[in-house]
Design an enzyme around this catalytic site. Structure first.
Site, PDB file in Angstrom:
ATOM      1  N   CYS A   2      -4.883  33.862  61.557  1.00  0.00           N
ATOM      2  CA  CYS A   2      -5.112  35.307  61.539  1.00  0.00           C
ATOM      3  C   CYS A   2      -6.573  35.642  61.236  1.00  0.00           C
ATOM      4  CB  CYS A   2      -4.275  35.950  60.447  1.00  0.00           C
ATOM      5  SG  CYS A   2      -2.545  35.547  60.562  1.00  0.00           S
ATOM      6  N   ARG A  27     -10.131  32.401  66.683  1.00  0.00           N
ATOM      7  CA  ARG A  27      -9.298  31.812  65.641  1.00  0.00           C
ATOM      8  C   ARG A  27      -7.878  31.563  66.124  1.00  0.00           C
ATOM      9  NH1 ARG A  27     -11.501  32.518  60.620  1.00  0.00           N
ATOM     10  NH2 ARG A  27      -9.523  32.696  59.555  1.00  0.00           N
ATOM     11  N   TRP A  75      -1.586  35.257  63.855  1.00  0.00           N
ATOM     12  CA  TRP A  75      -1.111  33.962  64.360  1.00  0.00           C
ATOM     13  C   TRP A  75       0.184  33.703  63.589  1.00  0.00           C
ATOM     14  CZ3 TRP A  75      -0.211  28.932  62.526  1.00  0.00           C
ATOM     15  CH2 TRP A  75      -0.205  27.924  63.492  1.00  0.00           C
ATOM     16  N   ASN A 101      -4.348  37.424  55.877  1.00  0.00           N
ATOM     17  CA  ASN A 101      -4.487  36.100  56.488  1.00  0.00           C
ATOM     18  C   ASN A 101      -4.092  35.088  55.430  1.00  0.00           C
ATOM     19  OD1 ASN A 101      -5.299  33.697  57.682  1.00  0.00           O
ATOM     20  ND2 ASN A 101      -7.455  34.007  57.185  1.00  0.00           N
ATOM     21  N   GLY A 102      -3.075  34.274  55.720  1.00  0.00           N
ATOM     22  CA  GLY A 102      -2.624  33.269  54.763  1.00  0.00           C
ATOM     23  C   GLY A 102      -1.110  33.202  54.753  1.00  0.00           C
ATOM     24  N   GLU A 484      -9.800  11.017  70.490  1.00  0.00           N
ATOM     25  CA  GLU A 484     -10.400  12.327  70.744  1.00  0.00           C
ATOM     26  C   GLU A 484     -10.265  12.733  72.212  1.00  0.00           C
ATOM     27  OE1 GLU A 484     -11.142  14.653  68.953  1.00  0.00           O
ATOM     28  OE2 GLU A 484     -12.512  15.942  70.058  1.00  0.00           O
ATOM     29  N   LYS A 488      -8.478  16.120  73.385  1.00  0.00           N
ATOM     30  CA  LYS A 488      -9.187  17.126  74.200  1.00  0.00           C
ATOM     31  C   LYS A 488      -8.351  17.503  75.414  1.00  0.00           C
ATOM     32  CE  LYS A 488     -11.577  18.730  72.323  1.00  0.00           C
ATOM     33  NZ  LYS A 488     -11.642  18.271  70.984  1.00  0.00           N
ATOM     34  N   GLU A 491      -4.746  19.361  74.237  1.00  0.00           N
ATOM     35  CA  GLU A 491      -4.755  20.660  73.570  1.00  0.00           C
ATOM     36  C   GLU A 491      -5.099  21.813  74.517  1.00  0.00           C
ATOM     37  OE1 GLU A 491      -7.635  21.217  70.373  1.00  0.00           O
ATOM     38  OE2 GLU A 491      -9.048  19.898  71.364  1.00  0.00           O
ATOM     39  N   HIS A 507       3.575  -3.375  72.567  1.00  0.00           N
ATOM     40  CA  HIS A 507       4.592  -3.364  71.514  1.00  0.00           C
ATOM     41  C   HIS A 507       5.522  -2.168  71.659  1.00  0.00           C
ATOM     42  CE1 HIS A 507       2.874  -6.828  69.590  1.00  0.00           C
ATOM     43  NE2 HIS A 507       1.676  -6.278  69.776  1.00  0.00           N
ATOM     44  N   LYS A 606      -8.385  28.191  65.721  1.00  0.00           N
ATOM     45  CA  LYS A 606      -9.656  27.505  65.483  1.00  0.00           C
ATOM     46  C   LYS A 606      -9.773  27.065  64.033  1.00  0.00           C
ATOM     47  CE  LYS A 606     -13.816  26.125  66.523  1.00  0.00           C
ATOM     48  NZ  LYS A 606     -13.885  24.836  67.274  1.00  0.00           N
TER      49      LYS A 606
HETATM   50  C1  AGP Z   1      -9.896  20.000  67.919  1.00  0.00           C
HETATM   51  O1  AGP Z   1     -10.355  20.390  69.154  1.00  0.00           O
HETATM   52  C2  AGP Z   1      -9.191  21.028  67.140  1.00  0.00           C
HETATM   53  N1  AGP Z   1      -9.728  22.303  67.205  1.00  0.00           N
HETATM   54  C3  AGP Z   1      -8.762  20.593  65.754  1.00  0.00           C
HETATM   55  O2  AGP Z   1      -8.201  19.321  65.820  1.00  0.00           O
HETATM   56  C4  AGP Z   1      -9.832  20.616  64.622  1.00  0.00           C
HETATM   57  O3  AGP Z   1     -10.747  19.578  64.789  1.00  0.00           O
HETATM   58  C5  AGP Z   1      -9.095  20.519  63.275  1.00  0.00           C
HETATM   59  O4  AGP Z   1      -8.226  21.605  63.150  1.00  0.00           O
HETATM   60  C6  AGP Z   1     -10.038  20.458  62.107  1.00  0.00           C
HETATM   61  O5  AGP Z   1     -10.772  21.643  61.983  1.00  0.00           O
HETATM   62  P1  AGP Z   1     -12.021  21.731  61.027  1.00  0.00           P
HETATM   63  O6  AGP Z   1     -13.047  20.775  61.552  1.00  0.00           O
HETATM   64  O7  AGP Z   1     -12.462  23.148  61.098  1.00  0.00           O
HETATM   65  O8  AGP Z   1     -11.579  21.328  59.657  1.00  0.00           O
END
Ligand code: AGP
Length: 611
Positions: A2, A27, A75, A101-102, A484, A488, A491, A507, A606
């Site tokens: 949020c 966000r 969110w 937010n929270g 990674e 990428k 997501e 395995h 985000k």
């Molecule tokens: C990756 O593309 C994501 N947005 C996510 O995995 C991100 O790296 C993770 O939420 C950690 O966020 P931060 O670096 O703000 O702590």
């Protein structure tokens, strides 16, 4: 997660709230709303969907006149995304409006008690308890807003950044936080609250970072801070020196593409201030050579992509500096009662500096008395403020949910640390350090070279954008790169993808390989070429199509992959910084090809400020 904004001033509030919310879109959210005081009542408009729906609904804010208001992008956590669950929320007689937010963890208990006192709930959210609880205490505290906010805060458990307006105090916006980000912007003729700096930058560069349990009371010309005992607090504002344009697309189709292309600069910006006359100088580390030599262990703790940089760094710190490293997901670390002995350094890595699990892991480490270092991008964020020491990555504002430039800066920040530690602990000679530095300083240009060659990846992405399953494999650092690369892709494209240590495939997971399955093989570690190639042979013989990312002139790959993309030669420890570039581009172009919302993928946020 949020986003909240609030405004009180001479201008109409609603357009400012809409603009501020648009800067918080990154966000992640599923609904949006605003509450504005019109001189008599607090009016609320809220709706499911994107901000443009709220803009249309309110004719860009014109149907909500008034100069005091709060806004929100939600969110969903408690209660599905819906109009009724969207914020703001009213109290019973609509004289108070709240955005949050929270997560209020004890909302169930509070709700039962409030219902027993005759309060009615309209939504399924945890936030609505705050509106009713405020109502209850506002009356009990003889309509003293500060006292009622303190009471509410003493009753709720969890995390919150709140924006509050009262119909009978129409000249004020109130705000308070615990473990969710909150800033206050000091403008000309008006003041603002927000979850993040970009939301206020159009109006001011003077910003206060609010600490836990601090209450802000904003009026048109004044900002006052209080602790929960109602005592006035003196706070200093910080001047933000980065530009609003840094948080805009600048002609690129998506923030993600812009941020991918910013990497040569941001990686250079992160390295350059820390290299001087052939030495690595990390003043902010605040550790003497004796302390570095006395280090017995490093714990790296982070989430998501930041965690993946930690997986890479384990190989780098252990290989170069011979210091044992444990890498943990913050959400695991915080609940596993880790053994943290004297001589341990806990490194918490985070772009946002607000990730709830990473922050909790940092606090746990601090409570055990070990040294902590934050590697953080957002200046003044919670992790940056709370870690003993902070090393900033100079990536600038990262808006796209899928991290790219912050990831790359986190990598080089850790290379610098590893080189520094290795040299001080005499694990590498002056000559080796000099040679590592040459390779490190070449990385920005090498990234640029890779980016100038994007067409091949774009074509490949178009061709495989319909894939249903993709596997990324590699060994050692190549496994970390695979983690990674896979994240990428999945997501932002919603294609199922998995990263596997290449030797582990047989395995179990190899049973998923069938005719035409795409396998991305990362092969940059020379001493492991032969081993990974044998795994590639295994998947190809079962019908897989192999796309390999490997070093320039690695002829061994030519007969072993269907498609190859080459990266420039560098030190074996730094290959992640180059190999990740084609994989970022691959994820990006697959998402574009599938017509998806690249910068705001479904269900993702985000800044993950709830656990
Ligand atoms: C990756 O593309 C994501 N947005 C996510 O995995 C991100 O790296 C993770 O939420 C950690 O966020 P931060 O670096 O703000 O702590």
């Amino acid at each position: 997660m949020c986003g909240i904004v609030g405004y009180v001033g001479r201008e109409q509030a609603a357009p400012i709230l809409l603009d501020g919310l648009s800067k918080l879109e990154y966000r992640g959210y599923d609904s949006a709303g605003m509450a504005v005081y019109d001189g008599q009542h607090i009016n609320i408009q809220k709706t499911m969907g994107r901000l443009k729906v709220l803009s249309e609904l309110t004719h860009d804010g014109a149907t909500m006149p008034g100069c005091v208001g709060i806004g929100h992008t939600r969110w969903a956590t408690h209660g599905e995304p819906s109009d009724v669950n969207a914020h703001p929320h009213y109290n019973e007689d609509q004289s108070i409006a709240v955005v949050h937010n929270g997560i209020i963890e004890n909302y169930g208990d509070l709700k039962t008690k409030l219902e027993a006192r005759g309060y009615h709930f309209l939504s399924a959210t945890d936030t609505e308890v705050i509106a009713h609880l405020l109502d209850y205490y506002y009356k009990k505290c003889q309509y003293n807003a500060l006292a009622s906010i303190s009471k509410v805060v003493s009753r709720v458990e969890g995390s919150y950044a709140l924006g509050i307006i009262f119909v009978d105090q129409p000249e004020y916006v109130y705000s308070v936080r615990k473990d969710s980000p909150l800033i206050v912007g000091h403008g000309q003729g008006g003041n603002l609250i927000a979850s993040d700096v970009p939301a206020v930058l159009k109006y001011t560069r003077d910003v206060y970072f609010i600490e836990n349990d601090e209450v802000a009371m904003l009026s048109q010309d004044n900002i006052q801070f209080y602790n929960l005992d109602g005592e006035i607090l003196e706070k200093e504002s910080k001047h933000i020196d980065w530009d609003i344009h840094a948080a805009e697309k600048g002609g690129y189709e998506h923030f993600m593409l812009k941020e991918i292309y910013e990497q040569p600069k941001t990686v250079r910006d992160t390295i350059t201030p820390r290299v001087s006359n052939g030495e690595i100088v990390i003043e902010e580390l605040g550790m003497t050579d004796e302390e570095i030599r006395a280090l017995k262990k490093i714990h790296i703790v982070a989430c998501g992509s930041a965690y993946h940089t930690g997986v890479t760094s384990k190989y780098v710190f252990e290989g170069m500096a011979r210091i044992p490293v444990e890498v943990d997901l913050a959400s695991e670390f915080r609940y596993r009662n880790p053994i943290l002995e004297e001589g341990t350094l806990v490194i918490v890595i985070s772009q946002s500096g607000e990730t709830a699990d990473s922050l909790a892991a940092l606090r746990l480490a601090k409570s055990r008395g070990v040294k902590t270092l934050g590697i953080v991008n957002v200046v003044g964020s919670s992790i940056a403020r709370e870690a003993d020491k902070v090393m900033y990555t100079w990536a600038g504002p990262e808006i796209s949910v899928a991290t790219t430039k912050a990831y790359s800066c986190q990598l080089v920040a850790q290379y610098l640390l590893a080189m520094k530690f290795a040299h001080v602990r005499r694990q590498i000679t002056d000559t080796e350090l000099a040679s590592y530095l040459v390779d490190l300083e070449k990385l920005p240009n090498q990234i640029e070279r890779l980016l100038s060659n994007k067409e091949k990846i774009q074509k490949f992405a178009n061709r495989y954008s319909g894939a249903e399953n993709v596997f990324f494999i590699g060994r050692g650092i190549d496994y970390a790169i695979s983690l990674e690369g896979s994240l990428k892709l999945k997501e932002i494209s919603y294609i199922h993808s998995e990263a596997y240590a290449a030797g582990e495939l047989k395995h179990g997971t190899i049973s998923l390989i069938e005719e035409g399955t795409l396998v991305v093989a990362v092969v940059t570690q020379e001493e492991l070429y032969a081993k990974t190639i044998s795994n590639i042979v295994e998947v190809r013989s079962r019908g897989a199509v192999v796309f390999s990312v490997t070093n320039d002139n690695n002829q061994a790959m030519e007969s072993n992959a269907d498609y190859i993309t080459y990266i420039p030669r560098t030190n074996k420890y730094f290959t992640n910084s180059l190999a990740i570039i084609p994989l970022q581009l691959f994820g990006y172009y697959v998402s574009v090809c599938r017509g998806l919302d690249v910068d705001k993928p479904r269900n993702l946020a985000k800044s993950v400020t709830v656990e």
